[in-house]
Scaffold this motif. Structure first.
Motif, PDB file in Angstrom:
ATOM      1  N   GLU A  70       0.838  -1.194   0.000  1.00 15.67           N
ATOM      2  CA  GLU A  70       0.000   0.000   0.000  1.00 15.67           C
ATOM      3  C   GLU A  70       0.877   1.250   0.000  1.00 15.67           C
ATOM      4  O   GLU A  70       1.797   1.384   0.802  1.00 15.67           O
ATOM      5  N   LEU A  71       0.593   2.147  -0.941  1.00 20.84           N
ATOM      6  CA  LEU A  71       1.393   3.355  -1.061  1.00 20.84           C
ATOM      7  C   LEU A  71       0.658   4.503  -0.385  1.00 20.84           C
ATOM      8  O   LEU A  71      -0.523   4.721  -0.635  1.00 20.84           O
ATOM      9  N   VAL A  72       1.340   5.213   0.465  1.00 22.64           N
ATOM     10  CA  VAL A  72       0.714   6.281   1.217  1.00 22.64           C
ATOM     11  C   VAL A  72       1.124   7.641   0.661  1.00 22.64           C
ATOM     12  O   VAL A  72       2.302   7.938   0.537  1.00 22.64           O
ATOM     13  N   ILE A  73       0.124   8.424   0.301  1.00 17.86           N
ATOM     14  CA  ILE A  73       0.395   9.801  -0.105  1.00 17.86           C
ATOM     15  C   ILE A  73       0.296  10.662   1.135  1.00 17.86           C
ATOM     16  O   ILE A  73      -0.732  10.688   1.798  1.00 17.86           O
ATOM     17  N   GLU A  74       1.363  11.363   1.430  1.00 11.16           N
ATOM     18  CA  GLU A  74       1.357  12.190   2.622  1.00 11.16           C
ATOM     19  C   GLU A  74       1.471  13.646   2.209  1.00 11.16           C
ATOM     20  O   GLU A  74       2.447  14.028   1.565  1.00 11.16           O
ATOM     21  N   SER A  75       0.477  14.450   2.564  1.00  8.72           N
ATOM     22  CA  SER A  75       0.598  15.846   2.177  1.00  8.72           C
ATOM     23  C   SER A  75       1.441  16.589   3.189  1.00  8.72           C
ATOM     24  O   SER A  75       1.356  16.369   4.397  1.00  8.72           O
TER      25      SER A  75
ATOM     26  N   ASN B   2      -4.017   5.394   1.046  1.00 12.17           N
ATOM     27  CA  ASN B   2      -4.235   5.919   2.374  1.00 12.17           C
ATOM     28  C   ASN B   2      -3.796   7.384   2.351  1.00 12.17           C
ATOM     29  O   ASN B   2      -2.707   7.687   1.915  1.00 12.17           O
ATOM     30  N   PHE B   3      -4.658   8.283   2.766  1.00 12.04           N
ATOM     31  CA  PHE B   3      -4.318   9.696   2.642  1.00 12.04           C
ATOM     32  C   PHE B   3      -4.439  10.388   3.991  1.00 12.04           C
ATOM     33  O   PHE B   3      -5.467  10.318   4.636  1.00 12.04           O
ATOM     34  N   LYS B   4      -3.345  11.044   4.385  1.00 14.28           N
ATOM     35  CA  LYS B   4      -3.374  11.707   5.690  1.00 14.28           C
ATOM     36  C   LYS B   4      -3.180  13.218   5.561  1.00 14.28           C
ATOM     37  O   LYS B   4      -2.711  13.707   4.552  1.00 14.28           O
ATOM     38  N   GLY B   5      -3.534  13.948   6.597  1.00 17.43           N
ATOM     39  CA  GLY B   5      -3.169  15.361   6.684  1.00 17.43           C
ATOM     40  C   GLY B   5      -4.127  16.347   6.054  1.00 17.43           C
ATOM     41  O   GLY B   5      -3.849  16.932   5.025  1.00 17.43           O
ATOM     42  N   ASP B 108      -8.218  13.770   2.432  1.00 19.54           N
ATOM     43  CA  ASP B 108      -7.255  14.026   1.372  1.00 19.54           C
ATOM     44  C   ASP B 108      -7.381  12.862   0.407  1.00 19.54           C
ATOM     45  O   ASP B 108      -7.230  11.712   0.792  1.00 19.54           O
TER      46      ASP B 108
END
Ligand SMILES: Nc1ncnc2c1ncn2[C@@H]1O[C@H](COP(=O)(O)OP(=O)(O)O)[C@@H](O)[C@H]1O
Ligand SMILES: [Mg+2]
Ligand SMILES: [Zn+2]
Lengths: 244, 151
Positions: A70-75, B2-5, B108
Motif C-alpha cells: 500500500e502506497l501512502v500519499i502524505e501531504s 491511504n491519505f493523511k493530513g 485528502d
C-alpha cells in the motif's frame, strides 16, 4: 488567467541539481529498468536521487523497486512527499490511482504531470531521473517545457525499434539539447558487436551509444534494491558521458 | 491507498497563489496588490473559508499586506465524449467521496490533489465511459490580479 502551477514548478525544482530524462520511441524496451539501474548506482555513489515516473498509463517504477505494498500519499507543506524505496525518492501516479486503469486524453495528461511537478516536494536532490512513457507525446512535451536535462534514448537492437529511436534522437537534436545518449538494451541477448542492423544504424557520429547486456534475474535484483554487477560498467560510462 | 493530513493541501495551494502574486508584483514593478480573483471548482474540494484565511495570513507573511481576495465558487460539470450526456458534481459527489474516503465523507484524496484524476474515479452516468470532459468548475485558478504601478 494566470496558471500559478507554472510558478510552483520552478520553486519545487530549485534544489534539484541535475536531471536525466529516459525515453524511447517504443514501449517495453527497458526505460523503467534503465532508470532504476541508474537510480541505484547513483545512490550507491552517495548521491541523493529522485525518480519521477511519468508513465501515466503504465507507471511501473514503484513496482520495479519493490514498492507494491500500500502506497501512502502524505501531504506536507508545499504539496506531497515522494515515497522512499531503497533510499530513492519516488513519485508516481501509481501512488494516487493504485492499479486502476487510467484512460486519459492528452490535455488531461499534461495537467496531471504539471500537478506532479508543481506539488512534489523533493527537497535537495543531486539527480532527478525522469522515466517517460513510450513516444514523443504530451508527457515528453510538457516535461520539456519545465525541465532542462540530459536525455537517454533507450532502444532494442531491432530495426523497428532503432528506426523510432533515431527519429526521437533527431527531434532532440533539432532542439539543441546536446547529443542524447542512445542505449541499446540487448533484451534478446544477441551478439550485438557484429550485428549489422545495429552498426548500420548507429555508426554515424555524433550519436553516442552504449550497449546494455541482457541480465538474468534483473527483476529480482531491482525489487530488492540491489544493482546487478553486470550493469555497473555500462551505467558508470553513461553517468560519466552525461556529466563531465 | 491511504491519505493523511487534512487542509495541508489548501495551505500548499494558498502558498502557490500568494507566491505567484508576489512574483508578479515584483516582475511588474507594482507598489501594492489591491485585488485578486480566484475561481474554485467544486470538484477540487477546496474549503473556501479555509482558503480565504490562509490567503490573508500568507499575504502578510509574503509582505503583500492586505489583499482583497474574491473567490468565485463554480459547480463542476461534465460532458461525456462518447454519448454526449451531461451531469454535475453534486449528482455524484456523495458516491464518489464515499468510494474515495469511506466513512470519513471527506479526506485528502487523489481528486482533491489532482482534479484531472476524476476520469480515473468516475464514469459517465449514462454509458459508463470514463472519457468525459470537465466543462465547468475545474480546479483552482487565479483569474486576475490588480495592483498599483510604481510610476
Ligand atoms: N537488460 C535487461 N536484461 C534483462 N531483462 C531486461 C533488461 N532490460 C529490461 N528488461 C526486462 O524487460 C521488460 C520491459 O522493461 P521495462 O523497463 O518495463 O520497459 P519500458 O519501461 O521501456 O516499457 C521488463 O520485464 C524488464 O525486467
Ligand atoms: Mg516503463
Ligand atoms: Zn456517456
Amino acid at each position: 488567467m494566470i496558471d500559478f502551477k507554472d510558478y510552483m514548478v520552478a520553486d519545487k525544482l530549485k534544489e534539484v541539481d541535475k536531471v536525466i530524462i529516459i525515453g524511447s520511441g517504443k514501449g517495453g524496451v527497458g526505460k523503467s529498468t534503465i532508470t532504476s539501474l541508474l537510480g541505484l548506482r547513483l545512490r550507491d555513489l552517495g548521491m541523493d536521487v529522485g525518480i519521477l515516473d511519468t508513465d501515466l498509463h503504465g507507471s511501473s517504477i514503484p513496482f520495479i523497486l519493490g514498492g507494491d505494498k500500500e502506497l501512502v500519499i502524505e501531504s506536507v507543506r508545499g504539496g506531497f512527499k515522494p515515497i522512499e524505496l531503497h533510499r530513492i525518492k519516488v513519485m508516481s501516479l501509481r501512488m494516487f490511482v493504485g492499479d486502476r486503469p487510467t484512460p486519459l486524453r492528452g490535455e488531461r495528461k499534461s495537467e496531471i504531470l504539471k500537478y506532479m511537478l508543481s506539488l512534489t516536494v523533493w527537497g535537495p536532490l543531486d539527480y532527478l531521473l525522469v522515466d517517460l512513457p513510450p513516444g514523443m507525446s504530451d508527457e515528453l512535451l510538457t516535461l520539456m517545457k519545465y525541465v532542462k536535462g540530459k536525455h537517454i534514448v533507450v532502444t532494442l537492437p531491432t530495426k523497428t525499434s532503432l528506426d523510432v529511436a533515431l527519429r526521437y534522437v533527431s527531434f532532440l537534436n533539432s532542439l539543441n539539447y546536446g547529443t542524447p545518449i542512445i542505449l541499446v538494451n540487448n533484451l534478446m541477448n544477441i551478439n550485438i558487436d557484429h550485428h549489422e542492423v545495429v552498426s548500420g544504424f548507429l555508426n554515424e557520429p555524433p550519436n553516442k551509444y552504449f550497449i546494455m547486456p541482457y541480465i538474468h534475474g534483473i527483476e529480482e535484483h531491482l525489487y530488492r534494491g540491489i544493482l546487478p554487477v553486470e550493469s555497473v560498467k555500462i551505467i558508470d560510462k553513461i553517468i560519466e558521458c552525461l556529466y563531465i | 491507498m491511504n491519505f493523511k493530513g487534512m487542509a495541508v493541501h489548501e495551505y500548499s495551494i494558498a502558498e502557490g497563489i500568494v507566491s505567484t502574486i508576489k512574483k508578479l508584483k515584483d516582475a511588474n514593478n507594482l507598489i501594492s496588490i489591491s485585488e485578486a480573483v480566484i475561481q474554485i471548482g467544486s470538484l477540487a474540494q477546496i474549503d473556501r473559508n479555509v482558503l480565504l484565511d490562509l490567503l490573508s495570513i500568507l499575504s502578510e507573511e509574503y509582505g503583500l499586506g492586505k489583499v482583497n481576495y474574491i473567490i468565485k465558487y463554480e459547480e463542476s460539470s461534465f460532458e461525456c465524449n462518447q454519448c454526449g450526456f451531461t451531469w454535475s458534481w453534486s449528482h455524484v459527489k456523495e458516491s464518489i467521496m464515499g468510494e474515495l474516503c469511506g466513512e470519513l465523507k471527506d479526506c485528502d484524496n487523489p481528486v482533491h490533489f489532482i482534479p484531472d484524476l476524476i476520469n480515473v474515479f468516475m464514469k459517465c452516468l449514462r454509458c459508463g465511459s470514463q472519457d468525459f470532459k470537465i466543462v465547468s468548475g475545474y480546479d483552482v485558478r487565479l483569474i486576475s490580479v490588480k495592483g498599483v504601478r510604481n510610476d
